[in-house]
Design an enzyme around this catalytic site. Sequence first.
Site, PDB file in Angstrom:
ATOM      1  N   GLU A  84      -0.811  -9.133  -0.755  1.00  0.00           N
ATOM      2  CA  GLU A  84      -2.255  -9.319  -0.544  1.00  0.00           C
ATOM      3  C   GLU A  84      -2.996  -9.347  -1.887  1.00  0.00           C
ATOM      4  O   GLU A  84      -3.933 -10.122  -2.077  1.00  0.00           O
ATOM      5  CB  GLU A  84      -2.784  -8.213   0.373  1.00  0.00           C
TER       6      GLU A  84
ATOM      7  N   GLY B 123       0.547  -4.875   0.787  1.00  0.00           N
ATOM      8  CA  GLY B 123      -0.624  -4.896  -0.098  1.00  0.00           C
ATOM      9  C   GLY B 123      -0.344  -5.579  -1.430  1.00  0.00           C
ATOM     10  O   GLY B 123      -1.278  -6.076  -2.073  1.00  0.00           O
TER      11      GLY B 123
ATOM     12  N   ALA C 110       0.867  -1.174   0.000  1.00  0.00           N
ATOM     13  CA  ALA C 110       0.000   0.000   0.000  1.00  0.00           C
ATOM     14  C   ALA C 110       0.904   1.224   0.000  1.00  0.00           C
ATOM     15  O   ALA C 110       2.056   1.162   0.452  1.00  0.00           O
ATOM     16  CB  ALA C 110      -0.879  -0.015   1.241  1.00  0.00           C
TER      17      ALA C 110
ATOM     18  N   GLU D 106       4.433  -4.927   7.119  1.00  0.00           N
ATOM     19  CA  GLU D 106       3.684  -3.801   7.690  1.00  0.00           C
ATOM     20  C   GLU D 106       4.105  -3.455   9.118  1.00  0.00           C
ATOM     21  O   GLU D 106       4.098  -2.283   9.505  1.00  0.00           O
ATOM     22  CB  GLU D 106       2.174  -4.091   7.668  1.00  0.00           C
TER      23      GLU D 106
HETATM   24  N1  CAA Z   1       4.594   3.188  -0.808  1.00  0.00           N
HETATM   25  C1  CAA Z   1       4.990   4.340  -1.379  1.00  0.00           C
HETATM   26  N2  CAA Z   1       6.170   4.475  -2.016  1.00  0.00           N
HETATM   27  C2  CAA Z   1       6.965   3.404  -2.071  1.00  0.00           C
HETATM   28  C3  CAA Z   1       6.625   2.172  -1.494  1.00  0.00           C
HETATM   29  C4  CAA Z   1       5.372   2.081  -0.852  1.00  0.00           C
HETATM   30  N3  CAA Z   1       4.913   0.936  -0.320  1.00  0.00           N
HETATM   31  N4  CAA Z   1       7.638   1.302  -1.690  1.00  0.00           N
HETATM   32  C5  CAA Z   1       8.576   1.972  -2.369  1.00  0.00           C
HETATM   33  N5  CAA Z   1       8.189   3.250  -2.599  1.00  0.00           N
HETATM   34  C6  CAA Z   1       8.914   4.302  -3.306  1.00  0.00           C
HETATM   35  C7  CAA Z   1      10.074   4.828  -2.453  1.00  0.00           C
HETATM   36  O1  CAA Z   1       9.605   5.791  -1.528  1.00  0.00           O
HETATM   37  C8  CAA Z   1      10.958   5.402  -3.524  1.00  0.00           C
HETATM   38  O2  CAA Z   1      10.430   6.663  -3.910  1.00  0.00           O
HETATM   39  P1  CAA Z   1      11.446   7.910  -4.207  1.00  0.00           P
HETATM   40  O3  CAA Z   1      12.292   7.440  -5.369  1.00  0.00           O
HETATM   41  O4  CAA Z   1      10.509   9.010  -4.560  1.00  0.00           O
HETATM   42  O5  CAA Z   1      12.232   8.099  -2.947  1.00  0.00           O
HETATM   43  C9  CAA Z   1      10.769   4.441  -4.699  1.00  0.00           C
HETATM   44  O6  CAA Z   1       9.544   3.773  -4.464  1.00  0.00           O
HETATM   45  C10 CAA Z   1      11.869   3.405  -4.800  1.00  0.00           C
HETATM   46  O7  CAA Z   1      11.970   2.752  -3.552  1.00  0.00           O
HETATM   47  P2  CAA Z   1      13.347   2.619  -2.718  1.00  0.00           P
HETATM   48  O8  CAA Z   1      14.263   3.739  -3.060  1.00  0.00           O
HETATM   49  O9  CAA Z   1      13.000   2.416  -1.294  1.00  0.00           O
HETATM   50  O10 CAA Z   1      13.920   1.273  -3.373  1.00  0.00           O
HETATM   51  P3  CAA Z   1      14.909   0.213  -2.678  1.00  0.00           P
HETATM   52  O11 CAA Z   1      15.329  -0.715  -3.759  1.00  0.00           O
HETATM   53  O12 CAA Z   1      15.959   0.882  -1.893  1.00  0.00           O
HETATM   54  O13 CAA Z   1      13.989  -0.595  -1.629  1.00  0.00           O
HETATM   55  C11 CAA Z   1      11.974  -1.743  -0.935  1.00  0.00           C
HETATM   56  C12 CAA Z   1      12.886  -1.362  -2.125  1.00  0.00           C
HETATM   57  C13 CAA Z   1      12.718  -2.698  -0.014  1.00  0.00           C
HETATM   58  C14 CAA Z   1      10.753  -2.446  -1.541  1.00  0.00           C
HETATM   59  C15 CAA Z   1      11.568  -0.483  -0.165  1.00  0.00           C
HETATM   60  O14 CAA Z   1      11.084   0.477  -1.091  1.00  0.00           O
HETATM   61  C16 CAA Z   1      10.493  -0.716   0.840  1.00  0.00           C
HETATM   62  O15 CAA Z   1      10.770  -1.219   1.918  1.00  0.00           O
HETATM   63  N6  CAA Z   1       9.239  -0.315   0.505  1.00  0.00           N
HETATM   64  C17 CAA Z   1       8.127  -0.428   1.440  1.00  0.00           C
HETATM   65  C18 CAA Z   1       7.617  -1.845   1.549  1.00  0.00           C
HETATM   66  C19 CAA Z   1       6.508  -1.900   2.574  1.00  0.00           C
HETATM   67  O16 CAA Z   1       6.699  -1.605   3.738  1.00  0.00           O
HETATM   68  N7  CAA Z   1       5.315  -2.317   2.132  1.00  0.00           N
HETATM   69  C20 CAA Z   1       4.146  -2.391   3.008  1.00  0.00           C
HETATM   70  C21 CAA Z   1       3.352  -1.117   2.884  1.00  0.00           C
HETATM   71  S1  CAA Z   1       2.079  -0.994   4.086  1.00  0.00           S
HETATM   72  C22 CAA Z   1       0.822  -1.948   3.513  1.00  0.00           C
HETATM   73  O17 CAA Z   1       0.915  -2.592   2.480  1.00  0.00           O
HETATM   74  C23 CAA Z   1      -0.422  -1.902   4.368  1.00  0.00           C
HETATM   75  C24 CAA Z   1      -1.522  -2.797   3.970  1.00  0.00           C
HETATM   76  O18 CAA Z   1      -1.447  -4.015   4.063  1.00  0.00           O
HETATM   77  C25 CAA Z   1      -2.780  -2.238   3.617  1.00  0.00           C
END
Ligand code: CAA
Length: 261
Positions: free
Chosen positions: A115, A112, A67, A135
């Site tokens: 999911e 998400g 998400a 999460e």
């Molecule tokens: N939401 C919004 N933006 C995201 C994102 C997310 N889930 N995941 C990655 N991005 C964005 C980053 O902010 C970044 O944007 P900028 O270039 O503008 O800074 C871009 O995508 C590239 O990401 P990274 O620079 O972080 O890439 P990386 O290779 O260093 O790392 C990653 C990749 C490990 C996937 C890391 O991006 C990460 O940990 N992302 C979040 C994963 C996460 O926590 N997902 C769960 C979300 S909560 C959820 O899903 C709730 C639910 O169940 C409803």
Amino acid sequence: MSEYENLLISIEDRLATVKVNRPKALNALNGGVLADLEQAFTELDQKSEVGCIILTGEGEKSFVAGADIAAMKTMTVLDAQKFCDLGHRAMLAVENCRKPVIAAVHGFCLGGGLELALACDFIFASGASKLGLPEVNLGLFPGFGGTQRLSRLIGKNRAKELIYTARMLSAAEAFQWGILNRVCEPSDLLSEVEAVAKDILKKGPVAISLAKEVVNRGTDLDLTSGLTLEKNSFPLIFATQDCKEGVSAFLEKRKAQFKGN
Ligand code: CAA
């Protein structure tokens, strides 16, 4: 097919491919993507010229990385309720679509994103994929169906381990855990998914759609109720031309020509 701001959709020979198209944010699911998914899968469900759907993500790096975290920063409880409700509707539109939906996962498939893949009928992934529910790293927990669909798929203890530790599984581990049906070479992922989809397209569409419904509904039932559901649904297929055609074709030693009616 309508145009969608956050999705790329192509249809060729009854096979639709839906790509989540926000590669700059690793295809993270914001309200716009979720609304598009809900509408697109509702539209694809109705489209008689589509028999099978592949769901994947645009770009090399990610299926869907979860998400949209930025969208959640200032959410109130009411906003979160609406977001969660929209997420659930989008996942249900995929899960309840009467056509088979196969997830083709490459790269990150997190939160998400996992999911969403779990709402598909089954998942093929490239060997370079990473899957998990991270999460709790954010002080959140899965809110688009992960607590329920993952524990039903792999058992509640393994689901809890993944949710509590936020650990990312390699594709090989996710296969061992029963999350993935197949792990492919990255360069072969789409062709392998397409080959299975094309194989499915040769079968009787009404039978597949009824089988999907009975399996999905039956998973939530005790065995006796599930068997009753199957027993009540099975005779309905005898009302279709496809059933007559399939059985006759076998007996006449020829290839069946299914028409989906
Ligand atoms: N939401 C919004 N933006 C995201 C994102 C997310 N889930 N995941 C990655 N991005 C964005 C980053 O902010 C970044 O944007 P900028 O270039 O503008 O800074 C871009 O995508 C590239 O990401 P990274 O620079 O972080 O890439 P990386 O290779 O260093 O790392 C990653 C990749 C490990 C996937 C890391 O991006 C990460 O940990 N992302 C979040 C994963 C996460 O926590 N997902 C769960 C979300 S909560 C959820 O899903 C709730 C639910 O169940 C409803």
